[in-house]
Design a protein around this motif. Structure first.
Motif, short mmCIF file in Angstrom:
data_model
loop_
_atom_site.label_atom_id
_atom_site.label_comp_id
_atom_site.label_asym_id
_atom_site.label_seq_id
_atom_site.Cartn_x
_atom_site.Cartn_y
_atom_site.Cartn_z
N THR A 1 -25.88 82.62 49.73
CA THR A 1 -27.11 82.40 49.37
C THR A 1 -28.11 82.92 50.65
OG1 THR A 1 -27.62 80.25 48.94
CG2 THR A 1 -28.29 81.15 47.42
N THR B 1 -20.88 82.74 44.81
CA THR B 1 -22.69 82.99 44.69
C THR B 1 -22.91 82.97 46.54
OG1 THR B 1 -23.20 81.50 44.52
CG2 THR B 1 -23.03 82.94 42.69
N HIS C 1 -30.00 93.15 40.71
CA HIS C 1 -30.93 92.99 41.10
C HIS C 1 -31.94 93.17 40.61
CE1 HIS C 1 -27.69 89.88 43.46
NE2 HIS C 1 -26.91 91.01 43.95
N GLN D 1 -34.78 84.23 50.84
CA GLN D 1 -32.88 83.88 50.96
C GLN D 1 -33.00 83.89 48.86
OE1 GLN D 1 -33.10 80.05 52.35
NE2 GLN D 1 -30.96 79.23 52.10
N PRO D 2 -32.42 84.94 48.23
CA PRO D 2 -31.64 85.22 47.71
C PRO D 2 -30.66 84.91 46.80
CG PRO D 2 -31.62 87.03 48.99
CD PRO D 2 -32.52 85.83 49.74
N THR D 3 -29.89 85.04 45.83
CA THR D 3 -28.47 83.80 45.68
C THR D 3 -27.92 85.89 45.08
OG1 THR D 3 -29.54 82.11 44.04
CG2 THR D 3 -27.49 82.46 43.50
N ARG E 1 -30.48 83.40 54.35
CA ARG E 1 -31.54 83.35 54.99
C ARG E 1 -31.62 84.61 55.70
NH1 ARG E 1 -33.96 78.54 56.09
NH2 ARG E 1 -33.59 78.23 54.87
#
Length: 170
Positions: A155, A153, A107, A142-144, A157
């Protein structure tokens, strides 16, 4: 009296081994994702905590304690901070510093930090389950996230909020 042939347990072991291996991989995957969410949440909380304490010193000299910038902004980003650029830029820099020292895998800290939506409430209010009359800074991300083995995966919050520490009046 029971009769046993050598190797009777091998077919059972052959059936159980793939299941146990898959279970172990899923546990590692889920644990890694929880760790990444926790690291992101901590970095975001520390950034809001540090940024909200960047007070307006001119206002402090007038015996008033406010955030750097006295405008209300909802869900602004570092690319479009609106009238809250002073505090959003500070919060963004704190978040970048926090993300660079965490051990997130695969990331980019800049990509994550630019995706954060900041809410600045100089007169207080409610956000991220925090209600206060003190100046408040909130962040939402809110990343993946993908796991180590690519089994899926998520996501999540992630929200963080902090208020300015009030000065005690003697």
């Amino acid at each position: 009296m029971s009769y046993r042939d050598p190797g009777q347990a091998l077919p059972l072991l052959a059936l159980m081994l793939p299941v146990l291996t898959l279970f172990t991989l899923v546990v590692i995957e889920v644990t890694n994702l929880w760790l990444e969410v926790a690291l992101l949440e901590d970095a975001l909380q520390q950034a809001t905590r540090s940024a909200v304490q960047q007070i307006d010193y001119a206002a402090l000299a007038r015996n008033d304690q406010t955030l750097r910038g006295n405008r209300t902004c909802y869900a602004v980003t570092v690319q479009k901070p609106g009238q809250c650029a002073a505090i959003v830029n500070v919060a963004h820099q704190f978040l970048l510093a926090n993300l660079r020292i965490t051990s997130l895998t695969d990331h980019d800290p800049v990509t994550i930090a630019t995706a954060v939506r900041w809410t600045v409430l100089p007169k207080g209010g409610t956000c991220a389950n925090v209600t206060t009359a003190s100046p408040l800074l909130c962040a939402e991300l809110q990343p993946t996230l993908r796991g180590l083995f690519g089994l899926g995966t998520i996501t999540p919050r992630i929200r963080a909020a902090d208020m300015i520490d009030r000065l005690a009046q003697p």
